[in-house]
Motif scaffolding. Structure first.
Motif, PDB file in Angstrom:
ATOM      1  N   VAL A 125      -6.471  34.957 -15.388  1.00 56.48           N
ATOM      2  CA  VAL A 125      -7.081  36.112 -16.032  1.00 56.48           C
ATOM      3  C   VAL A 125      -8.456  36.345 -15.428  1.00 56.48           C
ATOM      4  O   VAL A 125      -9.329  35.487 -15.518  1.00 56.48           O
ATOM      5  CB  VAL A 125      -7.217  35.886 -17.557  1.00 56.48           C
ATOM      6  CG1 VAL A 125      -7.823  37.139 -18.200  1.00 56.48           C
ATOM      7  CG2 VAL A 125      -5.893  35.538 -18.171  1.00 56.48           C
ATOM      8  N   ARG A 126      -8.613  37.465 -14.778  1.00 54.35           N
ATOM      9  CA  ARG A 126      -9.932  37.798 -14.256  1.00 54.35           C
ATOM     10  C   ARG A 126     -10.588  38.743 -15.246  1.00 54.35           C
ATOM     11  O   ARG A 126     -10.111  39.836 -15.509  1.00 54.35           O
ATOM     12  CB  ARG A 126      -9.823  38.462 -12.883  1.00 54.35           C
ATOM     13  CG  ARG A 126      -9.326  37.541 -11.798  1.00 54.35           C
ATOM     14  CD  ARG A 126     -10.308  36.434 -11.505  1.00 54.35           C
ATOM     15  NE  ARG A 126     -11.573  36.968 -10.983  1.00 54.35           N
ATOM     16  CZ  ARG A 126     -12.625  36.218 -10.654  1.00 54.35           C
ATOM     17  NH1 ARG A 126     -12.596  34.910 -10.855  1.00 54.35           N
ATOM     18  NH2 ARG A 126     -13.712  36.775 -10.182  1.00 54.35           N
ATOM     19  N   LEU A 127     -11.702  38.294 -15.801  1.00 55.83           N
ATOM     20  CA  LEU A 127     -12.407  39.103 -16.790  1.00 55.83           C
ATOM     21  C   LEU A 127     -13.446  40.019 -16.150  1.00 55.83           C
ATOM     22  O   LEU A 127     -13.803  41.036 -16.706  1.00 55.83           O
ATOM     23  CB  LEU A 127     -13.113  38.190 -17.794  1.00 55.83           C
ATOM     24  CG  LEU A 127     -12.187  37.341 -18.677  1.00 55.83           C
ATOM     25  CD1 LEU A 127     -12.991  36.260 -19.382  1.00 55.83           C
ATOM     26  CD2 LEU A 127     -11.470  38.217 -19.691  1.00 55.83           C
ATOM     27  N   LEU A 128     -13.919  39.610 -14.985  1.00 59.89           N
ATOM     28  CA  LEU A 128     -15.038  40.346 -14.394  1.00 59.89           C
ATOM     29  C   LEU A 128     -14.589  41.623 -13.709  1.00 59.89           C
ATOM     30  O   LEU A 128     -13.519  41.680 -13.120  1.00 59.89           O
ATOM     31  CB  LEU A 128     -15.751  39.482 -13.352  1.00 59.89           C
ATOM     32  CG  LEU A 128     -16.461  38.249 -13.856  1.00 59.89           C
ATOM     33  CD1 LEU A 128     -17.319  37.683 -12.741  1.00 59.89           C
ATOM     34  CD2 LEU A 128     -17.302  38.542 -15.083  1.00 59.89           C
ATOM     35  N   MET A 164     -11.655  26.835 -12.122  1.00 62.18           N
ATOM     36  CA  MET A 164     -11.641  28.173 -12.712  1.00 62.18           C
ATOM     37  C   MET A 164     -10.225  28.745 -12.619  1.00 62.18           C
ATOM     38  O   MET A 164      -9.587  28.694 -11.581  1.00 62.18           O
ATOM     39  CB  MET A 164     -12.620  29.073 -11.946  1.00 62.18           C
ATOM     40  CG  MET A 164     -13.009  30.323 -12.707  1.00 62.18           C
ATOM     41  SD  MET A 164     -13.815  31.502 -11.616  1.00 62.18           S
ATOM     42  CE  MET A 164     -15.097  30.500 -10.873  1.00 62.18           C
TER      43      MET A 164
END
Lengths: 462, 462
Positions: free
Chosen positions: A5-8, A1
């Motif tokens: 970029v952290r989307l959550l 992973m």
């Protein structure tokens, strides 16, 4: 992973309750105005906007007419609102049947409150706004108070200031956004979008607007008829989460009780021609109940005496008598609770909504024998005013209602007055539970939301 | 403060999610029946209850008639349901106007599922129940499936077994209780009370009932047409809370998006006489659309060939073509998401509810040019079936609908097929968020609830 970029994001904002609590704690002075200077500011705005409102006969209405076939009162554009008839049947007995005039306004308007931090404290942009039905005309409204007609093609006047912050807000700046009902005895299935949106934009100052903290607004809520209904309902939606050690009834029990109340009441409504409504008559100046109860529909002309050239006429609904809206409260194991009432109102979308313990116009019940009067009404009417934790007069929406004032109260009770096991249709809930329900539409009625706004702003601490 | 009596309880039950998860993990055998023995049990119940359902002309209906003035089809008791006309206007263009027949059933029924622990594992009492509209007649229903007519005075037959557990449940035994909508294209503002109630009572065994774990029901949900719609919608309401590290859109954003979708669609509906509905005709056997699309209203007679003496006739709504209901899924930062669609259906109480990404009867769209077809429909229709995480046929409510079958699917997609920023009207939400919404009514439509039941029972793991 990938960690690039952290989307959550967390499902709930962990910082917001503390930020709202901080704003509620600031009471004496905000970034712009000391609370004790507010009265002078509002008086100055009142001088700047001189309005004359006078009653006129229906024939003097411009653009509004009674339909020849139905007798319904509407605007020639087909917009704004219509006064028509409503046939109501509640339950199965004959006493549960009546007919009444009602305001139909199917468009969803926006009640928008803009928030911004000054020196680390959230402030809210309030507007000094005229509404023809308010006795004192000018009250504090939210930043934006716009029908769909207002901000689309129908309205001939100027655009609505700041509306762009609410029509397409940045999603992550939205603090609250929910469709809430309004008076179900006067409106047929009306709802407005209650929004609180935070901004970091520079907002140019304007003489009719001022930034206030929640605590300052809470102070103003102790004064009669200063903070208008639209401001109160939006403030009730601020996602304040009071720390509570528990509740008499867990959330699932509360929701189950609401489902049960919704199922046990059968409410059937059917719009009908206004001219056929039994028990109501129309003369040159009013559509009114033959016994003089409930309300009447009248017409007014509004004229601005200041720099803006502006004049219009419109119908208003004028209730008879002063309303009385009160939450009885008790503390159980140190946690405050409110006695909520599952109210049937003909104009609600879904049978019942939760109202305060008492929500009546006492004059409409004065002719009834004591045993036929609603529970808790006489208890509040006869109480020593010294017992009220809070008492003030507030107006309902002055754009639709004329002189519609109610007394809002919190009153602490004991077991003999308001028992742990209340009568059917009543349940003890915590302020936190009321706040959870108000995140969703059609659970909490507009009168209960006024009382809730006293808690979210810190005007009242239980 | 006295410590003798503690009145407060936590607002949420801390143990329930783990108890539900434990039940979902038990798949092969419950307290009563091995899952692989279920088919034989259901076949045996089918032999014990022989029913014959046949189509009849409307004139052979007993107790049902078309009103002389309106053409509405209703029962002489005034109960059960009425087929009438509905005029619909969505938005402002002429293409958004139509008329259609619709089922009106204002009573709120109960769909009740009884839960009980056996050896520390929650089991649910399922019933083998005949519904005349199901192709295979007998399917698994919840414990109780009762219209108000069923359990009050109207119904002439036997009382509803176990109804007392749901009419006045002990409040602290309620695990879920919420009024949910049903098909908004076929029903006008219908809702049923979805309840899960736990008991510690001894429940006498009965040959039509069996206790199954959530996991066993999940296994059966992989079979076509075994678990009926009423069971699926109640199972969707089980308050399972999947552990999720976050979501693309926090809850406030999700609620704000729903408020925006509700506001941007204007839906006006008006009941009208069935005989005046444009584009529909009635002959001896059917009320049908002149182009043969959508559905038809027909009549059936039902006869029991087994010990019970029972015969009745009733109308049913028969859709044309097989439905297709699919959630597109993606995982973002390791958390699964579903692409929800804000659907307008004329019969919804409040403008829109969330449906699956695709919810259509493809035959109704076959005549349209590709660019006029709904988003994502062709993607799913053309997909290699090997890509489906789940695929099965299920029936809609067989007490109202004849041969109403849909294919239910989950399909994992990539950015090129289902982008992170989907078209207007679509939003990525997590299963946990869908579960939070389903605790309240009128957010999640019945087709999405069928797909959600696959997650709450563990039939599908994303």
């Amino acid at each position: 992973m990938s960690t690039a970029v952290r989307l959550l994001r967390p499902r709930t904002d962990p910082d917001l309750p503390a930020r709202l609590a901080r704003s509620a704690a600031v009471r004496e002075a905000g970034a712009q105005l000391r609370t004790d200077a507010f009265g002078a500011w509002l008086a100055e705005r009142r001088r700047a906007h001189r309005f004359a409102v006078e009653r006129i006969p229906f024939t003097a209405l411009d653009g509004w007419r009674f339909d020849g076939a139905t007798g319904d009162l509407s605007h020639r554009s087909g917009r704004f609102f219509t006064v028509r008839g409503l046939r109501v049947r509640v339950g199965e007995g004959p006493s549960g049947e009546w007919e009444q005039p009602v305001i139909e306004q199917p468009e969803v308007g926006i009640l928008g409150l803009l928030a911004k931090e000054f020196d680390g404290v959230l402030h809210f942009l309030m507007q000094a706004k005229m509404e023809p039905g308010n006795r004192n005309l000018l009250q504090l409204s939210p930043t934006v108070q716009a029908t769909r007609s207002n901000y689309t093609r129908v309205h001939r006047g100027a655009g609505v200031r700041h509306i762009e912050q609410f029509v397409r807000p940045e999603p992550h700046r939205v603090l609250a956004d929910v469709l809430q009902s309004e008076q179900g005895s006067w409106f047929y299935r009306k709802s407005n979008r209650n929004m609180i949106v935070e901004t970091t934009d520079d907002i140019p100052p304007h003489e009719d607007f001022c930034w206030l903290t929640l605590g300052q607004i809470g102070e103003l809520l102790h004064r009669d008829n200063v903070v208008n209904m639209d401001a109160r309902t939006v403030l009730a939606c601020a996602p304040v989460t009071p720390p509570e050690a528990g509740a008499l009834h867990p959330d699932t029990e509360l929701l189950s009780w609401i489902s049960g109340e919704r199922s046990r009441h059968e409410v059937r409504t059917e719009p009908m021609p206004l001219k056929d409504v039994r028990g109501w008559v129309r003369d040159d100046h009013a559509v009114r109940h033959t016994d003089g109860r409930y309300f009447q529909v009248v017409a007014v002309s509004v004229e601005a005496g200041s720099r803006e050239v502006s004049r219009w006429t419109q119908p208003l609904l004028e209730p008879r008598g002063l309303g009385l809206n009160a939450f009885l409260t008790r503390s159980f194991d140190g946690v405050p609770h409110l006695l909520a009432h599952a109210r049937v109102e003909a104009g609600f979308l879904d049978t019942i909504e939760l109202g305060p313990t008492v929500q009546y116009t006492p004059d409409n019940y004065a002719h009834l024998a004591p045993r036929d009067r609603p529970p808790f009404l006489d208890l509040v009417l006869r109480a020593d005013p010294g017992r009220f934790r809070y008492a003030a007069l507030h107006s309902e929406e002055g754009g639709r209602f004329l002189n519609a004032e109610s007394r809002y109260l919190f009153m602490e009770c004991g077991e003999d007055e308001a028992p742990l096991r209340p009568p059917p249709g009543y349940l003890w809930i915590t302020p936190g539970q009321l706040g959870s329900l108000v995140r969703h539409g059609h659970y909490v009625d507009v009168e209960a939301r006024t009382l809730l706004s006293l808690l979210t702003t810190g005007a009242v601490t239980l």
